[in-house]
Scaffold this motif. Structure first.
Motif, PDB file in Angstrom:
ATOM      1  N   GLU A   1       0.828  -1.204   0.000  1.00  0.00           N
ATOM      2  CA  GLU A   1       0.000   0.000   0.000  1.00  0.00           C
ATOM      3  C   GLU A   1       0.861   1.253   0.000  1.00  0.00           C
ATOM      4  N   ALA A   2       1.957   1.240   0.755  1.00  0.00           N
ATOM      5  CA  ALA A   2       2.835   2.402   0.837  1.00  0.00           C
ATOM      6  C   ALA A   2       3.691   2.554  -0.425  1.00  0.00           C
ATOM      7  N   PHE A   3       4.106   1.431  -1.025  1.00  0.00           N
ATOM      8  CA  PHE A   3       4.962   1.445  -2.218  1.00  0.00           C
ATOM      9  C   PHE A   3       4.338   0.550  -3.282  1.00  0.00           C
ATOM     10  N   PRO A   4       3.382   1.057  -4.056  1.00  0.00           N
ATOM     11  CA  PRO A   4       2.663   0.210  -5.005  1.00  0.00           C
ATOM     12  C   PRO A   4       3.508  -0.263  -6.183  1.00  0.00           C
ATOM     13  N   ASP A   5       4.603   0.421  -6.518  1.00  0.00           N
ATOM     14  CA  ASP A   5       5.423   0.029  -7.667  1.00  0.00           C
ATOM     15  C   ASP A   5       6.601  -0.864  -7.270  1.00  0.00           C
ATOM     16  N   LEU A   6       6.675  -1.251  -6.021  1.00  0.00           N
ATOM     17  CA  LEU A   6       7.804  -2.026  -5.527  1.00  0.00           C
ATOM     18  C   LEU A   6       7.516  -3.516  -5.637  1.00  0.00           C
ATOM     19  N   GLY A   7       8.362  -4.258  -6.362  1.00  0.00           N
ATOM     20  CA  GLY A   7       8.237  -5.707  -6.467  1.00  0.00           C
ATOM     21  C   GLY A   7       7.175  -6.147  -7.455  1.00  0.00           C
ATOM     22  N   ARG A   8       7.126  -7.468  -7.683  1.00  0.00           N
ATOM     23  CA  ARG A   8       6.145  -8.073  -8.578  1.00  0.00           C
ATOM     24  C   ARG A   8       5.709  -9.399  -7.976  1.00  0.00           C
ATOM     25  N   HIS A   9       4.521  -9.856  -8.370  1.00  0.00           N
ATOM     26  CA  HIS A   9       4.021 -11.153  -7.929  1.00  0.00           C
ATOM     27  C   HIS A   9       4.529 -12.231  -8.873  1.00  0.00           C
ATOM     28  N   CYS A  10       4.857 -13.397  -8.306  1.00  0.00           N
ATOM     29  CA  CYS A  10       5.290 -14.549  -9.089  1.00  0.00           C
ATOM     30  C   CYS A  10       4.130 -14.969  -9.995  1.00  0.00           C
TER      31      CYS A  10
ATOM     32  N   ARG B   1       3.671 -17.813 -11.477  1.00  0.00           N
ATOM     33  CA  ARG B   1       3.276 -19.219 -11.414  1.00  0.00           C
ATOM     34  C   ARG B   1       1.921 -19.264 -10.712  1.00  0.00           C
ATOM     35  N   SER B   2       0.979 -19.982 -11.286  1.00  0.00           N
ATOM     36  CA  SER B   2      -0.409 -19.930 -10.824  1.00  0.00           C
ATOM     37  C   SER B   2      -0.589 -20.372  -9.377  1.00  0.00           C
ATOM     38  N   ASP B   3       0.159 -21.338  -8.912  1.00  0.00           N
ATOM     39  CA  ASP B   3      -0.021 -21.822  -7.541  1.00  0.00           C
ATOM     40  C   ASP B   3       0.851 -21.086  -6.519  1.00  0.00           C
ATOM     41  N   CYS B   4       1.621 -20.064  -6.944  1.00  0.00           N
ATOM     42  CA  CYS B   4       2.500 -19.350  -6.005  1.00  0.00           C
ATOM     43  C   CYS B   4       1.992 -17.937  -5.723  1.00  0.00           C
ATOM     44  N   ASN B   5       2.096 -17.056  -6.695  1.00  0.00           N
ATOM     45  CA  ASN B   5       1.641 -15.677  -6.587  1.00  0.00           C
ATOM     46  C   ASN B   5       2.305 -14.906  -5.436  1.00  0.00           C
ATOM     47  N   GLN B   6       3.517 -15.284  -5.084  1.00  0.00           N
ATOM     48  CA  GLN B   6       4.236 -14.622  -3.982  1.00  0.00           C
ATOM     49  C   GLN B   6       4.729 -13.247  -4.425  1.00  0.00           C
ATOM     50  N   LEU B   7       4.631 -12.257  -3.528  1.00  0.00           N
ATOM     51  CA  LEU B   7       5.163 -10.930  -3.798  1.00  0.00           C
ATOM     52  C   LEU B   7       6.670 -10.975  -3.563  1.00  0.00           C
ATOM     53  N   ASP B   8       7.429 -10.687  -4.612  1.00  0.00           N
ATOM     54  CA  ASP B   8       8.889 -10.740  -4.539  1.00  0.00           C
ATOM     55  C   ASP B   8       9.431  -9.353  -4.857  1.00  0.00           C
ATOM     56  N   PHE B   9      10.270  -8.817  -3.970  1.00  0.00           N
ATOM     57  CA  PHE B   9      10.810  -7.484  -4.174  1.00  0.00           C
ATOM     58  C   PHE B   9      12.016  -7.476  -5.102  1.00  0.00           C
ATOM     59  N   LEU B  10      12.583  -8.636  -5.380  1.00  0.00           N
ATOM     60  CA  LEU B  10      13.651  -8.791  -6.369  1.00  0.00           C
ATOM     61  C   LEU B  10      13.250  -9.917  -7.326  1.00  0.00           C
ATOM     62  N   PRO B  11      12.272  -9.684  -8.194  1.00  0.00           N
ATOM     63  CA  PRO B  11      11.772 -10.752  -9.053  1.00  0.00           C
ATOM     64  C   PRO B  11      12.738 -11.063 -10.199  1.00  0.00           C
ATOM     65  N   PHE B  12      12.564 -12.253 -10.785  1.00  0.00           N
ATOM     66  CA  PHE B  12      13.378 -12.704 -11.906  1.00  0.00           C
ATOM     67  C   PHE B  12      12.495 -12.795 -13.139  1.00  0.00           C
ATOM     68  N   LYS B  13      13.011 -12.307 -14.265  1.00  0.00           N
ATOM     69  CA  LYS B  13      12.272 -12.406 -15.514  1.00  0.00           C
ATOM     70  C   LYS B  13      12.903 -13.513 -16.342  1.00  0.00           C
ATOM     71  N   CYS B  14      12.100 -14.494 -16.733  1.00  0.00           N
ATOM     72  CA  CYS B  14      12.586 -15.633 -17.507  1.00  0.00           C
ATOM     73  C   CYS B  14      12.901 -15.157 -18.929  1.00  0.00           C
ATOM     74  N   ASP B  15      14.081 -15.492 -19.433  1.00  0.00           N
ATOM     75  CA  ASP B  15      14.425 -15.083 -20.788  1.00  0.00           C
ATOM     76  C   ASP B  15      13.830 -16.012 -21.847  1.00  0.00           C
TER      77      ASP B  15
END
Length: 187
Positions: free
Chosen positions: A6-15, A17-31
Motif C-alpha cells: 500500500e505504501a509502495f505500489p510500484d515495488l516488487g512483482r508477484h510470481c 506461477r499460478s499456484d505461487c503468486n508470492q510478492l517478490d521485491f527482487l523478481p526474476f524475468k525468464c528469458d
C-alpha cells in the motif's frame, strides 16, 4: 498483475506461477517465456518453461581430465560419442586432473591461489593452516635455532631503538655525553 504494498505500489512483482503468486521485491524475468517469477520458481525446470531448450546449455565433465565439454541439444548417445572423441583426440590428459594439495601428512587441503602460502625457508607451498615453519616441520631450519635467532634479533633491535638501554638500570649513555633528545622513553 501489479505488485508492491500500500505504501509502495510500484515495488516488487508477484510470481506468475499460478499456484505461487508470492510478492517478490527482487523478481526474476525468464528469458525464455518472459514471465516474472520469485526466487523459488526462477529456473526453467521449476516453472516448467515451454521455451527452455534454445537458451539452456548442457555440459559434460570428462572423468579423466576434468575438462568440461558443451553438449547442448544432444541426447545421451551423442554425449557418449563426444566424450569418446575427446578421449581419443589427445587433449585428454590425466595429469590435468590432479590438483595440488598441502604436502603436510594427513592434510588434504587443495591449494588454490587464495589459500596457498610459500614458506620462506624451504620454498614449498602449504595451506594457510600449515604456512608457518613450526606447523609443517620445515626441513632447513630447526625450531629451537629459529627461536634463538629470532630472540637475538629482537633484543638487538630493542637495544638499538632505546640508544643502548634504559637509564634506570645503569645501562644508559655515559654521563660525559649530554643527552640531545628531549623525548620520553619507556623502560
Amino acid at each position: 498483475m501489479g505488485g508492491g504494498t500500500e505504501a509502495f505500489p510500484d515495488l516488487g512483482r508477484h510470481c506468475q506461477r499460478s499456484d505461487c503468486n508470492q510478492l517478490d521485491f527482487l523478481p526474476f524475468k525468464c528469458d525464455g517465456c518472459h514471465q516474472v517469477f520469485c526466487l523459488e520458481h526462477r529456473t526453467y525446470k521449476s516453472h516448467e518453461c515451454p521455451r527452455s531448450e534454445p537458451n539452456s546449455r548442457k555440459v559434460v565433465v570428462c572423468e579423466i581430465c576434468s575438462t568440461s565439454i558443451e553438449t547442448t541439444g544432444r541426447d545421451e548417445k551423442e554425449e557418449k560419442a563426444i566424450l569418446e572423441k575427446h578421449e581419443k583426440s589427445g587433449e585428454c590428459d590425466s595429469s590435468k586432473k590432479k590438483k595440488p594439495v598441502c604436502p603436510v601428512r594427513r592434510c588434504k587441503q587443495v591449494l588454490t591461489f587464495s589459500n596457498t602460502s610459500t614458506c620462506k625457508t624451504c620454498q614449498l607451498d602449504f595451506c594457510l593452516k600449515h604456512r608457518f615453519p613450526t606447523e609443517h616441520s620445515c626441513k632447513q631450519q630447526s625450531p629451537s635455532g629459529a627461536k634463538g635467532r629470532w630472540r637475538d634479533n629482537l633484543l638487538a633491535a630493542l637495544w638499538a631503538r632505546s640508544d643502548g638501554g634504559c637509564a634506570k638500570t645503569g645501562g644508559g649513555p655515559p654521563a660525559s655525553q649530554p643527552r640531545t633528545s628531549h623525548s620520553v622513553k619507556a623502560c
